[in-house]
Enzyme design. Structure first.
Site, PDB file in Angstrom:
ATOM      1  N   HIS A  20       0.830  -1.206   0.000  1.00 43.20           N
ATOM      2  CA  HIS A  20       0.000   0.000   0.000  1.00 43.20           C
ATOM      3  C   HIS A  20       0.872   1.268   0.000  1.00 43.20           C
ATOM      4  CE1 HIS A  20      -2.952  -2.732   2.369  1.00 43.20           C
ATOM      5  NE2 HIS A  20      -3.503  -2.564   1.176  1.00 43.20           N
ATOM      6  N   LYS A  44     -17.462  -7.255   8.457  1.00 40.24           N
ATOM      7  CA  LYS A  44     -16.358  -7.971   7.814  1.00 40.24           C
ATOM      8  C   LYS A  44     -15.337  -8.514   8.827  1.00 40.24           C
ATOM      9  CE  LYS A  44     -13.471  -7.595   3.701  1.00 40.24           C
ATOM     10  NZ  LYS A  44     -12.828  -6.648   2.777  1.00 40.24           N
ATOM     11  N   ARG A  94      -1.988  -6.713  -8.292  1.00 37.57           N
ATOM     12  CA  ARG A  94      -0.892  -7.651  -8.084  1.00 37.57           C
ATOM     13  C   ARG A  94      -0.981  -8.720  -9.163  1.00 37.57           C
ATOM     14  NH1 ARG A  94      -2.621  -8.151  -2.009  1.00 37.57           N
ATOM     15  NH2 ARG A  94      -4.471  -7.559  -3.159  1.00 37.57           N
ATOM     16  N   SER A 132      -2.465  -7.891   3.176  1.00 39.19           N
ATOM     17  CA  SER A 132      -2.814  -7.778   4.597  1.00 39.19           C
ATOM     18  C   SER A 132      -3.134  -9.156   5.162  1.00 39.19           C
ATOM     19  CB  SER A 132      -4.016  -6.857   4.774  1.00 39.19           C
ATOM     20  OG  SER A 132      -3.740  -5.581   4.276  1.00 39.19           O
TER      21      SER A 132
END
Ligand code: ADP
Length: 165
Positions: A20, A44, A94, A132
């Site tokens: 990030h 979430k 990515r 993450s």
């Protein structure tokens, strides 16, 4: 003089990684300002609360606080973008596996709000495997995450996991 161009970088950032950070620093060569939108989604189940994530990201970019603003948002991204009067959304890419999801989101957002463009930056090779979720798989077991996240986040992970024990 061209007017200042601001981009919105939305995400979970649970937690912020070097991937990030790299996207933000590269985007600062292209845009004048960045609003980092931290998605607050209580359903979430995040490791860090939205407020914690905002504080950590602000700390990381403290020296750039004139250009990098961090806020939480919930609900539709396009609504948040409109509210902020921003019409470019920044996302990182990515692997090919990111592509399907990102294309779907970008097309959805375009149909919800035609004036909004999605701008993609390709990951740097050395960060291409960082996510993450990888951090959250390694850190709780005491694995080193120093290659994955900046020191501010390493500290926060230590505190978080010792508090959770
Ligand atoms: P989200 O849940 O919205 O995908 P993330 O925090 O996982 O939130 O990611 C936010 C954005 O950062 C996404 O566009 C993602 O593709 C990008 N990103 C995450 N990790 C990397 C990385 N290592 N290199 C480049 N971009 C990345």
């Amino acid at each position: 003089m061209a007017k200042m161009k601001t981009v919105l970088f939305p995400g979970s950032f649970d937690p912020l990684t070097y991937g990030h950070v790299d996207i933000v620093s590269r985007a600062l060569h292209i845009f004048d300002n960045i609003v980092i939108g931290v998605l607050s989604n209580p359903q979430k189940g995040s490791l860090f609360t939205a407020e914690e994530r905002v504080e950590l990201i602000r700390e990381q970019f403290f020296d750039l606080k004139e250009r990098v603003v961090v806020e939480t948002f919930s609900g539709l991204l396009v609504e948040f973008a409109k509210e902020k009067e921003i019409n470019v959304v920044l996302r990182g890419l990515r692997a090919i596996s990111d592509f399907d999801y990102e294309a779907q989101m970008a097309l959805m957002n375009k149909s919800l709000s035609p004036e909004i463009e999605t701008f993609f930056l390709m990951t740097r090779e050395k960060y291409s495997y960082i996510s993450s979720s990888l951090v959250k798989q390694v850190a709780p077991f005491g694995g080193s995450v120093q290659e994955l996240v900046p020191p501010v986040i390493q500290q926060a992970l230590k505190h978080k996991y010792s508090a959770l024990k």
